[in-house]
Design an enzyme around this catalytic site. Structure first.
Site, PDB file in Angstrom:
ATOM      1  N   SER A  49      74.063 -15.126  10.979  1.00  0.00           N
ATOM      2  CA  SER A  49      72.798 -14.437  11.228  1.00  0.00           C
ATOM      3  C   SER A  49      72.294 -13.866   9.916  1.00  0.00           C
ATOM      4  O   SER A  49      73.078 -13.291   9.144  1.00  0.00           O
ATOM      5  CB  SER A  49      72.979 -13.309  12.250  1.00  0.00           C
ATOM      6  OG  SER A  49      71.744 -12.674  12.515  1.00  0.00           O
ATOM      7  N   GLU A  50      70.977 -14.017   9.646  1.00  0.00           N
ATOM      8  CA  GLU A  50      70.467 -13.661   8.329  1.00  0.00           C
ATOM      9  C   GLU A  50      70.509 -12.172   8.018  1.00  0.00           C
ATOM     10  O   GLU A  50      70.321 -11.768   6.876  1.00  0.00           O
ATOM     11  CB  GLU A  50      69.049 -14.206   8.107  1.00  0.00           C
ATOM     12  CG  GLU A  50      68.017 -13.766   9.113  1.00  0.00           C
ATOM     13  CD  GLU A  50      67.739 -14.850  10.132  1.00  0.00           C
ATOM     14  OE1 GLU A  50      66.560 -15.093  10.409  1.00  0.00           O
ATOM     15  OE2 GLU A  50      68.711 -15.441  10.647  1.00  0.00           O
ATOM     16  N   ASN A  51      70.756 -11.319   9.028  1.00  0.00           N
ATOM     17  CA  ASN A  51      70.900  -9.894   8.721  1.00  0.00           C
ATOM     18  C   ASN A  51      72.301  -9.554   8.197  1.00  0.00           C
ATOM     19  O   ASN A  51      72.582  -8.398   7.906  1.00  0.00           O
ATOM     20  CB  ASN A  51      70.559  -9.034   9.946  1.00  0.00           C
ATOM     21  CG  ASN A  51      71.454  -9.307  11.139  1.00  0.00           C
ATOM     22  OD1 ASN A  51      71.757 -10.460  11.447  1.00  0.00           O
ATOM     23  ND2 ASN A  51      71.870  -8.264  11.832  1.00  0.00           N
TER      24      ASN A  51
END
EC number: 2.8.3.6
Length: 213
Positions: A49-51
């Site tokens: 996940s890009e976070n």
């Protein structure tokens, strides 16, 4: 011909999950693509996940949510044994550096050449939401699009040329809809599977673009 059978969001997620290979590093885009995490079964797949998460598992059971574990869409997730979290700058370096095998993304439009439009409709007053979409579209080795085949007004989301602002050019590998699975090839869109009770000719009519059997 009236469509009486088409895939639900859950069934679409199951169909995408079936095509994700063992050992793949995969980003699941915001919205419906996040459902894919629930249907990977016993396959060892590393969800990103890009976070700043790697090694996500399925959605937590009710009452077992951890507010420190969320994906980029602010949904609660689980972390598998060996999973890690880190700064989002490192996460984007993974995306941009070609370290992801597959990105599963939603879309407003996909062209016959595999161009992707999924961050803005261009409509006045609409809120653009690019997030990490452009980084994923250009950085992942394969892009799977998961979307409804038609808009609410009955127009095809598969188009000769995208009319919405582009996210990426020629980046889409496969399109998974509630009606069919399509492969983007140099010769055009090849029908891998029809997932509804319509035939090829009706699918082509609804799509509004040439399809290959």
């Amino acid at each position: 011909m009236t469509i009486t059978k088409k895939l639900s969001r859950t069934e679409m997620a199951q169909r995408v999950a079936a095509d994700i290979q063992e050992g793949a590093y995969v980003n699941l885009g915001i919205g419906a693509p996040t459902l894919v995490a629930n249907y990977l079964g016993d396959k060892e797949v590393f969800l990103h996940s890009e976070n700043g998460l790697l090694g996500m598992g399925p959605s937590p059971a009710a009452g077992e949510e951890d507010d420190d574990l969320i994906n980029a869409g602010k949904q609660h997730v689980t972390l598998l044994t060996g999973g890690a979290f880190f700064h989002h700058a490192d996460s984007f370096s993974m995306m941009r550096g070609g370290h992801l095998d597959i990105a599963v993304l939603g879309a407003f439009q996909v062209s016959v050449k595999g161009d992707l439009a999924n961050w803005h409709t261009g409509a006045e007053g609409s809120i653009p939401a690019v997030g990490g979409a452009m980084d994923l579209a250009t950085g992942a080795r394969q892009v799977f699009v998961m979307m409804d085949h038609l808009t609410k007004s009955g127009e095809s989301k598969i188009v000769p040329e995208c009319t919405y602002p582009l996210t990426g050019i020629g980046c889409v590998s496969r399109i998974y809809t509630d009606l069919a699975v399509l492969e983007v090839t140099s010769d055009g869109l090849k029908v891998v599977e029809i997932c509804s009770d319509i035939d090829f000719d009706e699918l082509q009519r609804l799509s509004g673009v040439p399809l290959i059997k």
